[in-house]
Scaffold this motif. Structure first.
Motif, PDB file in Angstrom:
ATOM      1  N   MET A 270     -16.037  14.596 -23.557  1.00  0.00           N
ATOM      2  CA  MET A 270     -15.339  15.135 -24.727  1.00  0.00           C
ATOM      3  C   MET A 270     -15.370  16.653 -24.693  1.00  0.00           C
ATOM      4  SD  MET A 270     -16.050  16.786 -27.859  1.00  0.00           S
ATOM      5  CE  MET A 270     -17.756  16.393 -28.223  1.00  0.00           C
ATOM      6  N   HIS A 288     -18.548  20.475 -27.506  1.00  0.00           N
ATOM      7  CA  HIS A 288     -18.134  19.689 -26.341  1.00  0.00           C
ATOM      8  C   HIS A 288     -19.357  19.046 -25.690  1.00  0.00           C
ATOM      9  CE1 HIS A 288     -19.592  23.210 -24.100  1.00  0.00           C
ATOM     10  NE2 HIS A 288     -18.728  23.963 -24.752  1.00  0.00           N
ATOM     11  N   ASN A 309      -8.730  21.469 -24.641  1.00  0.00           N
ATOM     12  CA  ASN A 309      -8.195  20.434 -25.523  1.00  0.00           C
ATOM     13  C   ASN A 309      -6.700  20.701 -25.643  1.00  0.00           C
ATOM     14  OD1 ASN A 309      -7.643  18.567 -27.511  1.00  0.00           O
ATOM     15  ND2 ASN A 309      -9.009  19.452 -29.048  1.00  0.00           N
ATOM     16  N   THR A 371      -7.547  15.799 -28.635  1.00  0.00           N
ATOM     17  CA  THR A 371      -8.405  15.058 -29.551  1.00  0.00           C
ATOM     18  C   THR A 371      -8.480  15.829 -30.871  1.00  0.00           C
ATOM     19  OG1 THR A 371     -10.609  14.104 -29.923  1.00  0.00           O
ATOM     20  CG2 THR A 371     -10.530  16.161 -28.690  1.00  0.00           C
ATOM     21  N   GLU A 374     -14.481  15.612 -32.632  1.00  0.00           N
ATOM     22  CA  GLU A 374     -15.451  15.411 -31.559  1.00  0.00           C
ATOM     23  C   GLU A 374     -15.869  13.965 -31.372  1.00  0.00           C
ATOM     24  OE1 GLU A 374     -18.149  17.492 -34.742  1.00  0.00           O
ATOM     25  OE2 GLU A 374     -15.986  17.175 -34.459  1.00  0.00           O
ATOM     26  N   HIS A 376     -13.907  11.531 -30.279  1.00  0.00           N
ATOM     27  CA  HIS A 376     -13.082  10.873 -29.273  1.00  0.00           C
ATOM     28  C   HIS A 376     -13.277  11.531 -27.905  1.00  0.00           C
ATOM     29  CE1 HIS A 376     -11.024   9.975 -33.091  1.00  0.00           C
ATOM     30  NE2 HIS A 376     -10.603   8.871 -32.499  1.00  0.00           N
ATOM     31  N   ASP A 377     -13.517  10.721 -26.878  1.00  0.00           N
ATOM     32  CA  ASP A 377     -13.514  11.250 -25.521  1.00  0.00           C
ATOM     33  C   ASP A 377     -12.082  11.574 -25.117  1.00  0.00           C
ATOM     34  OD1 ASP A 377     -16.220  11.059 -25.251  1.00  0.00           O
ATOM     35  OD2 ASP A 377     -16.205   9.191 -24.108  1.00  0.00           O
ATOM     36  N   ASN A 378     -11.887  12.726 -24.519  1.00  0.00           N
ATOM     37  CA  ASN A 378     -10.530  13.147 -24.141  1.00  0.00           C
ATOM     38  C   ASN A 378     -10.462  13.754 -22.749  1.00  0.00           C
ATOM     39  OD1 ASN A 378     -11.984  15.476 -25.012  1.00  0.00           O
ATOM     40  ND2 ASN A 378     -10.077  16.581 -25.346  1.00  0.00           N
TER      41      ASN A 378
END
Length: 527
Positions: A270, A288, A309, A371, A374, A376-378
Motif C-alpha cells: 500500500m 505507506h 498513488n 487508493t 490506507e 486498500h493495497d494498491n
C-alpha cells in the motif's frame, strides 16, 4: 489428512477429488502398517500434477447460514482458544492456530506431519470462543479453517509472537523481530494487470511438527486455479530479518484461455501518500507500507522507483536478461516521517526477493493504481518470465523473501534517501502540461562518503523522447553534507494536439570520472 477417511471409510468422505487417490491412500496405508512416513514437496507435486490433468472445479463458497449472515464485527468476536494452540503442550520452538471460516467461505484443509505420519486436523468448534455470537457450530460439520498462523520467540524468550500468516487465496506475510505487519506476498500472480485477474488459492496445508531446536518452520501447500495447479514448500527462519524460503512446482492446465502474465514471487503493498506526493490536510507527512521498488539486475545495475498513488492504473516493466533480486521496500525507518502512533509505519517490513534458481530472462512488473485511503493495497510487483511454461509440464522455481527492518538490503555504492517533487520555473501563462516538473533527490552510501570535499560529481540523467531535461545538478547539501541532485524537466508537446499525452520516463544517477556512485533513480511523470 482428508484422504485418510476416504481410504478406510468411503461413506464418510465421498466428495474428495480423484487427484488425492493413489498417493495419499498409499501414504495412509503405510501408516497403518507402522512404516515411517516422510512427507515432501514431491508428494504435494504429485497431487498438483494429478489435479492439472483434470478440469478445474471451483471450490464451493457455501458456508452455514449463520456464518453467511454475520457482520464484520461479529466475525472478529470469534477467537481461537489459547489452550487449543497446536504444539503448545509440547513446548516446541513454534506453535500454530487457525482462523475461523468467515462468511465468504474461503476454507482450507489442514494436515499435520509428525514422526508417526500425516493426519488431517478437522474443524473443531471447541477450539474457538464465539464471544457474544449465538451460533450452533456443532451442526456445521467439518467446514475447514479460514487460514493458519504460526508463532515463535521472535522478540522474547518467554513469549511467542506471530511469525507468519497464511490466509486468503495464496497470500502470506511474515515478520522479523521488532516489525509490524505491512505488505504481503503471494504464491502466484496471474494476469494481475489484465481485465480479469485470476487468484490461485492454497486449498490444503501440511504443517510439519518441529522436531529439532533451531530448525526452520516447514509448511507445505497445494495450490489450485482455473489454469494451473502448484505444490509449495515454505521454510521459515525467524530472526531480525525473518527469511521465507520458497520451493515450488507449478503445472499449467491445458486450456483455450492462455495466461497473458504469469507473476512469480509476487508482493502486494500500500502507498497512500509520501514525501514525493504529499496529501494536503493530513497531519501525517507520509502513509505507506512501502515507499519504493528496488531491483538488482544480473548486469549489475541497481534501480530505485519511488512508489506513487496514481490517478489511473500504471503498469511499468523493467526488462533484463537475468535477475539478482527485487523488493518492495520501506526504506524510510524514522517515526518523524510518519508521526502515526497507532499505525507505526516505520516498523512495517521491507520484502526483498532473491532467486535461488535461475529465473532466466524476463521483467519485473510494477502495478500501481489509485487508493482513496490506507486500508486498500494498491501496489503489486512480481517477476514475469520471458518464456511461459508449457501445459502439463512442471515449472519449478526457488527463491527467498527476507522480511527486513532497519538493517535491509541496499545497493553497494549509494542509494536514494528521499525523493521530492515540485513545480519548476515555468513561462508565464503556461498550462499544467507546460509547467516544468522539479525533483530534489538525496543520496547516501559508502561510495559517496569516501569522496573528498572538492569532488566533482555529475548528475547523469536521461528522459524519454517526449521530454527535455532543462537542469541537472549534483552538489553537497550544505546543511547535512550529503549529496543532492536537482532536476527540472519540461514536456515536449506533440505536433498534433489531438495525440494523447504520454507519461515521461526519467532515469538519473550520480557519477564521478565515469565511475557510478549510486543506484539509478527512475520516475514516471503522468501529469
Amino acid at each position: 489428512m482428508q484422504a485418510f477417511f476416504h481410504c478406510f471409510n468411503p461413506a464418510r468422505e465421498v466428495s474428495l477429488r480423484a487427484s488425492f487417490s493413489a498417493l495419499t491412500c498409499a501414504a495412509v496405508l503405510a501408516l497403518g502398517s507402522g512404516q515411517a512416513l516422510a512427507w515432501s514437496l514431491e508428494d504435494v507435486a504429485q497431487l498438483a500434477s494429478q489435479r492439472a490433468k483434470t478440469p478445474f472445479k471451483a471450490a464451493s463458497l457455501e458456508v452455514p447460514a449463520e456464518l453467511a449472515k454475520m457482520e464484520y464485527d461479529d466475525y472478529r468476536d470469534i477467537r481461537f482458544k489459547p489452550d487449543s494452540t497446536l504444539w503448545r503442550a509440547d513446548k516446541l520452538a513454534y506453535e500454530a492456530n487457525f482462523f475461523h471460516v468467515g462468511r465468504h467461505g474461503d476454507a482450507v484443509r489442514v494436515h499435520e506431519i509428525t514422526a508417526a505420519g500425516v493426519k488431517r486436523v478437522p474443524y473443531d468448534p471447541a477450539r474457538f470462543n464465539f464471544g457474544k455470537n449465538k451460533l450452533s457450530p456443532k451442526s456445521w460439520g467439518d467446514i475447514g479453517y479460514g487460514g493458519v498462523r504460526f508463532f515463535s520467540n521472535l522478540n522474547s524468550p518467554t513469549y511467542k509472537d506471530e511469525l507468519i500468516v497464511f490466509s486468503g487465496a495464496s497470500y502470506f506475510r511474515a515478520l522479523g523481530s521488532g516489525q509490524l505487519y505491512g505488505l504481503s506476498a503471494r504464491g502466484l500472480a496471474v494476469d494481475t494487470a489484465g481485465p480479469k485477474e485470476e487468484f490461485p488459492r492454497f486449498t490444503d496445508y501440511w504443517l510439519e511438527k518441529p522436531a529439532t531446536e533451531g530448525a526452520p518452520l516447514t509448511i507445505y501447500a497445494l495450490m489450485d486455479s482455473e489454469r494451473m495447479t502448484g505444490a509449495y514448500r515454505f521454510d521459515v527462519k525467524p530472526g531480525e530479518q525473518t527469511v521465507t524460503e520458497v520451493h515450488a512446482r507449478v503445472y499449467m492446465r491445458a486450456t483455450d484461455k492462455p495466461v497473458t502474465t504469469l507473476g512469480l514471487a509476487p508482493l502486494t503493498s500500500m502507498f497512500f501518500f509520501g514525501e514525493n506526493q504529499p496529501r494536503p490536510g493530513d497531519f501525517r507527512p507520509e502513509v505507506h507500507d512501502s515507499d519504493g521498488l528496488m531491483i538488482a539486475t544480473g548486469e549489475g545495475e541497481w534501480l530505485w522507483r519511488p512508489l506513487q498513488n496514481p490517478a489511473s492504473p500504471l503498469v511499468t516493466s523493467f526488462s533484463m536478461k537475468s535477475l539478482k533480486g527485487f523488493g518492495l521496500m520501506q526504506r524510510d525507518r524514522a517515526f518523524r516521517s510518519y508521526e502515526d502512533t497507532e499505525a507505526r509505519y516505520e516498523q512495517r517490513p521491507s520484502a526483498w526477493v532473491t532467486p535461488l534458481s535461475d529465473f532466466g530472462a524476463g521483467r519485473v512488473e510494477l502495478l500501481q493504481f489509485a487508493t482513496p485511503d490506507e486500508t486498500h493495497d494498491n501496489v503489486a510487483a512480481y517477476w514475469v518470465p520471458e518464456k511461459m511454461p508449457a501445459a502439463g509440464q512442471p515449472f519449478e522455481m526457488a527463491y527467498q523473501i527476507a522480511w527486513q527492518g532497519k538493517n535491509q538490503q541496499l545497493p553497494p555504492n549509494g542509494w536514494v534517501t528521499q525523493s521530492r517533487r515540485g513545480i519548476g520555473y515555468s513561462k508565464p501563462g503556461a498550462d499544467a502540461l507546460g509547467q516544468q516538473v522539479q525533483f530534489v533527490i538525496d543520496f547516501a552510501g559508502p561510495a559517496l562518503d569516501a569522496l573528498p570535499e572538492d569532488a566533482k560529481v555529475e548528475a547523469i540523467t536521461t528522459a524519454s523522447a517526449n521530454a527535455r531535461v532543462v537542469e541537472s545538478l549534483a552538489y553537497r547539501n550544505p546543511a547535512t553534507g550529503a549529496w543532492r541532485m536537482t532536476l527540472r524537466v519540461e514536456r515536449i508537446k506533440p505536433a498534433n494536439a489531438a495525440e494523447p499525452v504520454q507519461p515521461i520516463e526519467l532515469r538519473a544517477f550520480l557519477q564521478q570520472n565515469n565511475q557510478t556512485l549510486s543506484e539509478t533513480w527512475t520516475n514516471l511523470i503522468t501529469n
